[in-house]
Each structure stands twice: as structure tokens, then as C-alpha cells.
Design a protein around this motif. Structure first.
Motif, PDB file in Angstrom:
ATOM      1  N   SER A  85      28.880  -9.376 -21.709  1.00  0.00           N
ATOM      2  CA  SER A  85      28.293  -8.283 -20.938  1.00  0.00           C
ATOM      3  C   SER A  85      28.016  -7.054 -21.791  1.00  0.00           C
ATOM      4  N   ILE A  86      28.827  -6.811 -22.803  1.00  0.00           N
ATOM      5  CA  ILE A  86      28.609  -5.643 -23.665  1.00  0.00           C
ATOM      6  C   ILE A  86      27.212  -5.710 -24.273  1.00  0.00           C
ATOM      7  N   SER A  87      26.871  -6.842 -24.853  1.00  0.00           N
ATOM      8  CA  SER A  87      25.552  -6.998 -25.471  1.00  0.00           C
ATOM      9  C   SER A  87      24.435  -6.859 -24.453  1.00  0.00           C
ATOM     10  N   LEU A  88      24.621  -7.454 -23.283  1.00  0.00           N
ATOM     11  CA  LEU A  88      23.571  -7.417 -22.262  1.00  0.00           C
ATOM     12  C   LEU A  88      23.370  -6.022 -21.694  1.00  0.00           C
ATOM     13  N   PHE A  89      24.469  -5.266 -21.486  1.00  0.00           N
ATOM     14  CA  PHE A  89      24.333  -3.899 -20.977  1.00  0.00           C
ATOM     15  C   PHE A  89      23.578  -3.030 -21.976  1.00  0.00           C
ATOM     16  N   VAL A  90      23.921  -3.153 -23.242  1.00  0.00           N
ATOM     17  CA  VAL A  90      23.247  -2.349 -24.271  1.00  0.00           C
ATOM     18  C   VAL A  90      21.771  -2.730 -24.346  1.00  0.00           C
ATOM     19  N   LEU A  91      21.481  -4.024 -24.298  1.00  0.00           N
ATOM     20  CA  LEU A  91      20.094  -4.487 -24.339  1.00  0.00           C
ATOM     21  C   LEU A  91      19.314  -3.980 -23.130  1.00  0.00           C
ATOM     22  N   PHE A  92      19.896  -4.083 -21.936  1.00  0.00           N
ATOM     23  CA  PHE A  92      19.229  -3.611 -20.724  1.00  0.00           C
ATOM     24  C   PHE A  92      18.955  -2.108 -20.814  1.00  0.00           C
ATOM     25  N   ALA A  93      19.930  -1.345 -21.320  1.00  0.00           N
ATOM     26  CA  ALA A  93      19.752   0.104 -21.448  1.00  0.00           C
ATOM     27  C   ALA A  93      18.619   0.431 -22.411  1.00  0.00           C
ATOM     28  N   ALA A  94      18.538  -0.287 -23.518  1.00  0.00           N
ATOM     29  CA  ALA A  94      17.473  -0.038 -24.493  1.00  0.00           C
ATOM     30  C   ALA A  94      16.110  -0.356 -23.894  1.00  0.00           C
ATOM     31  N   LYS A  95      16.005  -1.486 -23.216  1.00  0.00           N
ATOM     32  CA  LYS A  95      14.726  -1.853 -22.593  1.00  0.00           C
ATOM     33  C   LYS A  95      14.326  -0.833 -21.536  1.00  0.00           C
ATOM     34  N   SER A  96      15.280  -0.440 -20.705  1.00  0.00           N
ATOM     35  CA  SER A  96      14.980   0.524 -19.639  1.00  0.00           C
ATOM     36  C   SER A  96      14.527   1.855 -20.206  1.00  0.00           C
ATOM     37  N   ALA A  97      15.244   2.338 -21.222  1.00  0.00           N
ATOM     38  CA  ALA A  97      14.892   3.627 -21.816  1.00  0.00           C
ATOM     39  C   ALA A  97      13.524   3.577 -22.482  1.00  0.00           C
ATOM     40  N   GLU A  98      13.261   2.505 -23.207  1.00  0.00           N
ATOM     41  CA  GLU A  98      11.966   2.392 -23.879  1.00  0.00           C
ATOM     42  C   GLU A  98      10.832   2.313 -22.859  1.00  0.00           C
ATOM     43  N   ARG A 100      10.892   3.348 -19.686  1.00  0.00           N
ATOM     44  CA  ARG A 100      10.835   4.587 -18.907  1.00  0.00           C
ATOM     45  C   ARG A 100      10.137   5.708 -19.676  1.00  0.00           C
ATOM     46  N   ASN A 101      10.275   5.703 -20.994  1.00  0.00           N
ATOM     47  CA  ASN A 101       9.709   6.778 -21.800  1.00  0.00           C
ATOM     48  C   ASN A 101       8.358   6.434 -22.416  1.00  0.00           C
ATOM     49  N   ASN A 102       7.808   5.291 -22.085  1.00  0.00           N
ATOM     50  CA  ASN A 102       6.491   4.897 -22.567  1.00  0.00           C
ATOM     51  C   ASN A 102       5.470   5.279 -21.499  1.00  0.00           C
ATOM     52  N   PRO A 103       4.370   5.957 -21.885  1.00  0.00           N
ATOM     53  CA  PRO A 103       3.379   6.369 -20.886  1.00  0.00           C
ATOM     54  C   PRO A 103       2.821   5.209 -20.062  1.00  0.00           C
ATOM     55  N   ASP A 104       2.777   4.006 -20.634  1.00  0.00           N
ATOM     56  CA  ASP A 104       2.262   2.839 -19.913  1.00  0.00           C
ATOM     57  C   ASP A 104       3.380   2.011 -19.269  1.00  0.00           C
ATOM     58  N   SER A 105       4.620   2.506 -19.354  1.00  0.00           N
ATOM     59  CA  SER A 105       5.793   1.810 -18.801  1.00  0.00           C
ATOM     60  C   SER A 105       5.940   0.388 -19.320  1.00  0.00           C
ATOM     61  N   VAL A 106       5.735   0.225 -20.615  1.00  0.00           N
ATOM     62  CA  VAL A 106       5.897  -1.089 -21.233  1.00  0.00           C
ATOM     63  C   VAL A 106       6.858  -0.991 -22.416  1.00  0.00           C
ATOM     64  N   VAL A 107       7.381  -2.136 -22.809  1.00  0.00           N
ATOM     65  CA  VAL A 107       8.219  -2.228 -23.996  1.00  0.00           C
ATOM     66  C   VAL A 107       7.319  -2.631 -25.156  1.00  0.00           C
ATOM     67  N   SER A 108       7.403  -1.899 -26.238  1.00  0.00           N
ATOM     68  CA  SER A 108       6.525  -2.144 -27.386  1.00  0.00           C
ATOM     69  C   SER A 108       6.946  -3.390 -28.155  1.00  0.00           C
ATOM     70  N   PRO A 109       5.991  -4.286 -28.450  1.00  0.00           N
ATOM     71  CA  PRO A 109       6.309  -5.430 -29.304  1.00  0.00           C
ATOM     72  C   PRO A 109       6.805  -4.920 -30.661  1.00  0.00           C
ATOM     73  N   GLY A 110       7.918  -5.450 -31.127  1.00  0.00           N
ATOM     74  CA  GLY A 110       8.471  -5.011 -32.404  1.00  0.00           C
ATOM     75  C   GLY A 110       9.234  -3.703 -32.318  1.00  0.00           C
ATOM     76  N   GLY A 111       9.384  -3.148 -31.109  1.00  0.00           N
ATOM     77  CA  GLY A 111      10.113  -1.895 -30.938  1.00  0.00           C
ATOM     78  C   GLY A 111      11.616  -2.109 -30.900  1.00  0.00           C
ATOM     79  N   VAL A 112      12.330  -1.070 -30.523  1.00  0.00           N
ATOM     80  CA  VAL A 112      13.791  -1.113 -30.487  1.00  0.00           C
ATOM     81  C   VAL A 112      14.277  -2.202 -29.538  1.00  0.00           C
TER      82      VAL A 112
END
Length: 129
Positions: A85-98, A100-112
Motif C-alpha cells: 500500500s505504501i507504494s500504491l498510495f505514493v503513486l496515486f498521489a503523484a498521478k493525482s497531483a500531476e 490536477r495541476n495540468n491544464p488539460d487534466s492529463v498525466v504527461s507521458p514520461g513525467g513523474v
């Protein structure tokens, strides 16, 4: 109060507690070696819902996996589930933050988030998670 006073006060405070830190502590405690029970699965589901902001929990997430393990009588410990769960929570938080802060609400390929997903996939394939 001067600028230096604020910096000194912060330096004297302990760091904030994190979800990953709390899960890690629990996984390494005596509770970590305890066989997973229904009450543990419900506690994990509750923590997941609070951490993600999704009241019903994450479909296919750690809470659901814990409940499935209990339902099937699989021989796993609380620590086994918490370490994953530790790994999954951190991964979910990173995806959500990325996202949420992207103008198109997408996760960038090759991003964090994509890089963290790649690392999580590697660790899972290698048997670490």
C-alpha cells in the motif's frame, strides 16, 4: 518576529507525519506480522478512502485487495498488505497531483507519475511488491 526566528522554530519541530510513514511503521511493528483479518481490511479501506478522497475506496486498490484476501482466506499478514500500500498510495498521489495541476487534466507521458508507474511495475515484476 524576524525571518530567522521562523526558520529556527521550524527547524526545531519534528517533521510532519505522512501516510507512507504511518503505514511503514505499522508494517514493521508487531501488528505487521499478524495474519490479515476482516477488521484490518476495513481499516485499510478506510485509510485508503481518506488518503485518496474517494469515499468508496479505489476500485482494485489496496483496500479491495485486502478484503479479497480475507474473503478467500489467503495467508497474508497485515505487513504484507501495508508494504504494498505504501507504494500504491505514493503513486496515486503523484498521478493525482500531476493530473490536477495540468491544464488539460492529463498525466504527461514520461513525467513523474509515469516514471513512478514504471518503477512500481518493475518492483512488482521483480517480486518486491
Amino acid at each position: 518576529m524576524g525571518i530567522d526566528d521562523g526558520a529556527t522554530a521550524d527547524a526545531n519541530r519534528p517533521p510532519p507525519a505522512t501516510i507512507a510513514g504511518a503505514l511503514n511503521s505499522a508494517s514493521q511493528s508487531l501488528v505487521g506480522s499478524k495474519p490479515l483479518e476482516a477488521s484490518d481490511a476495513r481499516a485499510i479501506q478506510s485509510a485508503e478512502a481518506r488518503a485518496t478522497g474517494i469515499p468508496a475506496g479505489v476500485k482494485g486498490g489496496v483496500g479491495a485487495a485486502a478484503q479479497h484476501a480475507v474473503d478467500k482466506g489467503e495467508p497474508v499478514t497485515v505487513g504484507d498488505v501495508l508494504r504494498v500500500s505504501i507504494s500504491l498510495f505514493v503513486l496515486f498521489a503523484a498521478k493525482s497531483a500531476e493530473q490536477r495541476n495540468n491544464p488539460d487534466s492529463v498525466v504527461s507521458p514520461g513525467g513523474v507519475a509515469a516514471s513512478m508507474q514504471s518503477a512500481a511495475d518493475h518492483n512488482k515484476a521483480a517480486g518486491y511488491a
